[in-house]
Motif scaffolding. Structure first.
Motif, PDB file in Angstrom:
ATOM      1  N   GLU A 163       0.845  -1.207   0.000  1.00  0.00           N
ATOM      2  CA  GLU A 163       0.000   0.000   0.000  1.00  0.00           C
ATOM      3  C   GLU A 163       0.879   1.256   0.000  1.00  0.00           C
ATOM      4  O   GLU A 163       0.609   2.228  -0.714  1.00  0.00           O
ATOM      5  CB  GLU A 163      -0.931   0.005   1.209  1.00  0.00           C
ATOM      6  CG  GLU A 163      -2.029  -1.045   1.169  1.00  0.00           C
ATOM      7  CD  GLU A 163      -1.586  -2.400   1.708  1.00  0.00           C
ATOM      8  OE1 GLU A 163      -2.442  -3.308   1.764  1.00  0.00           O
ATOM      9  OE2 GLU A 163      -0.404  -2.562   2.088  1.00  0.00           O
ATOM     10  N   ALA A 164       1.945   1.231   0.808  1.00  0.00           N
ATOM     11  CA  ALA A 164       2.863   2.373   0.861  1.00  0.00           C
ATOM     12  C   ALA A 164       3.572   2.549  -0.480  1.00  0.00           C
ATOM     13  O   ALA A 164       3.770   3.681  -0.943  1.00  0.00           O
ATOM     14  CB  ALA A 164       3.879   2.171   1.979  1.00  0.00           C
ATOM     15  N   ILE A 165       3.950   1.444  -1.095  1.00  0.00           N
ATOM     16  CA  ILE A 165       4.609   1.508  -2.404  1.00  0.00           C
ATOM     17  C   ILE A 165       3.674   2.133  -3.445  1.00  0.00           C
ATOM     18  O   ILE A 165       4.089   2.985  -4.245  1.00  0.00           O
ATOM     19  CB  ILE A 165       5.042   0.098  -2.846  1.00  0.00           C
ATOM     20  CG1 ILE A 165       6.172  -0.416  -1.956  1.00  0.00           C
ATOM     21  CG2 ILE A 165       5.484   0.105  -4.314  1.00  0.00           C
ATOM     22  CD1 ILE A 165       6.447  -1.900  -2.112  1.00  0.00           C
ATOM     23  N   ALA A 166       2.412   1.743  -3.425  1.00  0.00           N
ATOM     24  CA  ALA A 166       1.446   2.267  -4.394  1.00  0.00           C
ATOM     25  C   ALA A 166       1.254   3.772  -4.235  1.00  0.00           C
ATOM     26  O   ALA A 166       1.231   4.515  -5.223  1.00  0.00           O
ATOM     27  CB  ALA A 166       0.106   1.548  -4.231  1.00  0.00           C
ATOM     28  N   VAL A 167       1.124   4.226  -2.998  1.00  0.00           N
ATOM     29  CA  VAL A 167       0.949   5.660  -2.754  1.00  0.00           C
ATOM     30  C   VAL A 167       2.214   6.421  -3.138  1.00  0.00           C
ATOM     31  O   VAL A 167       2.153   7.499  -3.739  1.00  0.00           O
ATOM     32  CB  VAL A 167       0.578   5.915  -1.283  1.00  0.00           C
ATOM     33  CG1 VAL A 167       0.595   7.414  -0.960  1.00  0.00           C
ATOM     34  CG2 VAL A 167      -0.789   5.334  -0.970  1.00  0.00           C
ATOM     35  N   LEU A 168       3.378   5.868  -2.817  1.00  0.00           N
ATOM     36  CA  LEU A 168       4.641   6.521  -3.149  1.00  0.00           C
ATOM     37  C   LEU A 168       4.802   6.698  -4.649  1.00  0.00           C
ATOM     38  O   LEU A 168       5.095   7.807  -5.126  1.00  0.00           O
ATOM     39  CB  LEU A 168       5.815   5.710  -2.599  1.00  0.00           C
ATOM     40  CG  LEU A 168       7.198   6.152  -3.091  1.00  0.00           C
ATOM     41  CD1 LEU A 168       7.534   7.551  -2.598  1.00  0.00           C
ATOM     42  CD2 LEU A 168       8.271   5.150  -2.683  1.00  0.00           C
ATOM     43  N   THR A 169       4.632   5.626  -5.419  1.00  0.00           N
ATOM     44  CA  THR A 169       4.854   5.721  -6.858  1.00  0.00           C
ATOM     45  C   THR A 169       3.825   6.630  -7.529  1.00  0.00           C
ATOM     46  O   THR A 169       4.135   7.321  -8.501  1.00  0.00           O
ATOM     47  CB  THR A 169       4.844   4.323  -7.515  1.00  0.00           C
ATOM     48  OG1 THR A 169       3.637   3.637  -7.167  1.00  0.00           O
ATOM     49  CG2 THR A 169       6.035   3.501  -7.049  1.00  0.00           C
ATOM     50  N   ASP A 170       2.615   6.648  -6.980  1.00  0.00           N
ATOM     51  CA  ASP A 170       1.607   7.578  -7.489  1.00  0.00           C
ATOM     52  C   ASP A 170       2.033   9.014  -7.224  1.00  0.00           C
ATOM     53  O   ASP A 170       1.889   9.885  -8.091  1.00  0.00           O
ATOM     54  CB  ASP A 170       0.258   7.295  -6.832  1.00  0.00           C
ATOM     55  CG  ASP A 170      -0.827   8.233  -7.325  1.00  0.00           C
ATOM     56  OD1 ASP A 170      -1.221   8.123  -8.503  1.00  0.00           O
ATOM     57  OD2 ASP A 170      -1.279   9.100  -6.535  1.00  0.00           O
ATOM     58  N   ARG A 171       2.567   9.275  -6.034  1.00  0.00           N
ATOM     59  CA  ARG A 171       3.004  10.629  -5.685  1.00  0.00           C
ATOM     60  C   ARG A 171       4.208  11.049  -6.528  1.00  0.00           C
ATOM     61  O   ARG A 171       4.285  12.202  -6.961  1.00  0.00           O
ATOM     62  CB  ARG A 171       3.361  10.670  -4.191  1.00  0.00           C
ATOM     63  CG  ARG A 171       3.711  12.065  -3.657  1.00  0.00           C
ATOM     64  CD  ARG A 171       2.525  13.004  -3.658  1.00  0.00           C
ATOM     65  NE  ARG A 171       1.424  12.500  -2.853  1.00  0.00           N
ATOM     66  CZ  ARG A 171       1.226  12.811  -1.565  1.00  0.00           C
ATOM     67  NH1 ARG A 171       2.072  13.604  -0.946  1.00  0.00           N
ATOM     68  NH2 ARG A 171       0.177  12.344  -0.922  1.00  0.00           N
ATOM     69  N   LEU A 172       5.131  10.132  -6.760  1.00  0.00           N
ATOM     70  CA  LEU A 172       6.309  10.455  -7.571  1.00  0.00           C
ATOM     71  C   LEU A 172       5.970  10.576  -9.054  1.00  0.00           C
ATOM     72  O   LEU A 172       6.652  11.278  -9.801  1.00  0.00           O
ATOM     73  CB  LEU A 172       7.386   9.385  -7.390  1.00  0.00           C
ATOM     74  CG  LEU A 172       8.097   9.328  -6.039  1.00  0.00           C
ATOM     75  CD1 LEU A 172       9.040   8.129  -5.997  1.00  0.00           C
ATOM     76  CD2 LEU A 172       8.863  10.609  -5.762  1.00  0.00           C
ATOM     77  N   GLY A 173       4.944   9.828  -9.479  1.00  0.00           N
ATOM     78  CA  GLY A 173       4.560   9.856 -10.884  1.00  0.00           C
ATOM     79  C   GLY A 173       5.478   9.055 -11.779  1.00  0.00           C
ATOM     80  O   GLY A 173       5.555   9.300 -12.991  1.00  0.00           O
ATOM     81  N   VAL A 174       6.178   8.076 -11.205  1.00  0.00           N
ATOM     82  CA  VAL A 174       7.075   7.222 -11.989  1.00  0.00           C
ATOM     83  C   VAL A 174       6.900   5.777 -11.530  1.00  0.00           C
ATOM     84  O   VAL A 174       6.502   5.523 -10.391  1.00  0.00           O
ATOM     85  CB  VAL A 174       8.556   7.638 -11.831  1.00  0.00           C
ATOM     86  CG1 VAL A 174       8.773   9.062 -12.301  1.00  0.00           C
ATOM     87  CG2 VAL A 174       9.028   7.484 -10.390  1.00  0.00           C
ATOM     88  N   PRO A 175       7.192   4.802 -12.400  1.00  0.00           N
ATOM     89  CA  PRO A 175       7.081   3.396 -12.006  1.00  0.00           C
ATOM     90  C   PRO A 175       8.186   3.014 -11.028  1.00  0.00           C
ATOM     91  O   PRO A 175       9.231   3.676 -10.971  1.00  0.00           O
ATOM     92  CB  PRO A 175       7.225   2.648 -13.331  1.00  0.00           C
ATOM     93  CG  PRO A 175       8.005   3.559 -14.203  1.00  0.00           C
ATOM     94  CD  PRO A 175       7.592   4.949 -13.816  1.00  0.00           C
ATOM     95  N   PRO A 176       7.986   1.936 -10.250  1.00  0.00           N
ATOM     96  CA  PRO A 176       9.006   1.506  -9.296  1.00  0.00           C
ATOM     97  C   PRO A 176      10.376   1.281  -9.931  1.00  0.00           C
ATOM     98  O   PRO A 176      11.406   1.566  -9.311  1.00  0.00           O
ATOM     99  CB  PRO A 176       8.430   0.203  -8.736  1.00  0.00           C
ATOM    100  CG  PRO A 176       6.958   0.346  -8.872  1.00  0.00           C
ATOM    101  CD  PRO A 176       6.764   1.116 -10.154  1.00  0.00           C
TER     102      PRO A 176
END
Length: 296
Positions: free
Chosen positions: A211-224
């Protein structure tokens, strides 16, 4: 990973997540309050900005709101915007909104936890009514940083869980990097106790959760795959990077050392280790020289 491989991976990075405690700052208070910026912190943020990469800072503490944390970091001379600050409470509120929409939520924690739930207009159970014995009908119990969690709250939370509510915890980190005194975690202590009382498991929503990874990548706007995650804790930031498929780095100014990294399991082994963020600045500078326009 040799230096050539590392430089190739870094050249592809378009978003960077910094941990806060033990990475950007070090203190005995939350999110660097009353402490000092660590070597290279200002320069690392500066080079991320100069190279056009997106950025987020992510603490596993939920005592303060993103705006409070942002103000604290800026007081140390760190160029961090409020909307670049992530906490487990931010992840929890976003996740609960997705999973439960307008169903009742029993949320424990101070303003640092409640703020994002209230901002999203989620359906929060009134604690006083619940303590008085009114059924909560809660779909979920969310445990955050709540230093006033006593018997009445235990009773209310346990009744909700035994009636069918799921248990979520913002973070179960036992402690955070600090200068002298043990900076203990609170949320995990409470969640473990509630799990013991009810016999029901709890799910962690802070680092290193999906869940944290999903929110982070959405906020950064880039894929993992184009994200760099750097922090001082192998079990949090480095495990998060491995889980996400991101580039992971350990900085040894906080919880874990180079020796710890060498001895750890594959699930949380960093791709590289630096003694301070100055080491990251040096690596990113080398990449920028190799590909001066890689981000336009």
């Amino acid at each position: 990973m040799n230096l050539a491989e590392l430089r190739n991976r870094l050249a592809k990075v378009q978003g960077v997540m910094f941990d806060i405690d033990g990475c950007l700052v070090l203190s005995d208070g939350p999110s660097g309050h009353g402490g000092n910026a660590l070597p290279g912190a200002r320069e690392a943020i500066e080079i991320v900005r100069q190279t056009g990469r997106s950025m987020a800072v992510f603490t596993n503490g939920s005592m303060q709101t993103p705006a409070q944390i942002g103000a604290s970091l800026r007081s140390h001379g760190l160029d961090v915007l409020d909307d670049e600050v992530l906490t487990p409470a931010v992840v929890a509120a976003e996740t609960m909104q997705t999973l439960y929409q307008d169903r009742p939520l029993l949320v424990f924690g101070g303003n640092g936890v409640q703020h994002d739930f209230e901002r999203r207009g989620l359906n929060l159970v009134d604690h006083d009514r619940a303590i008085a014995g009114e059924p909560t009908n809660a779909a979920a119990v969310i445990i955050g940083w709540d230093t006033d969690f006593g018997k009445d709250k235990i009773q209310t939370a346990a009744e909700a869980v035994l009636a069918g509510a799921e248990i979520y915890c913002t973070s179960d980190a036992p402690s955070f990097a600090s200068t002298q005194r043990l900076n203990v975690g609170v949320s995990g202590f409470i969640a473990a106790g509630l799990s013991h009382v009810t016999g029901r498991p709890y799910r962690v929503l802070g680092k290193p959760s999906v869940e944290a990874i999903a929110v982070l990548t959405d906020r950064l706007g880039v894929p993992p795959s184009q994200t760099l995650i750097i922090g001082d804790d192998l079990t949090l930031e480095c495990r998060m990077a491995r889980t996400a498929g991101a580039l992971g780095a350990l900085v040894t100014t906080g919880t874990h050392s180079t020796a710890d990294a060498a001895a750890t399991s594959a699930e949380q082994k960093p791709d590289f280790v630096v003694d301070s963020l100055l080491g990251l600045v040096e690596l990113l500078s080398l990449v920028s020289e190799d590909t001066p326009a890689h981000l336009g």
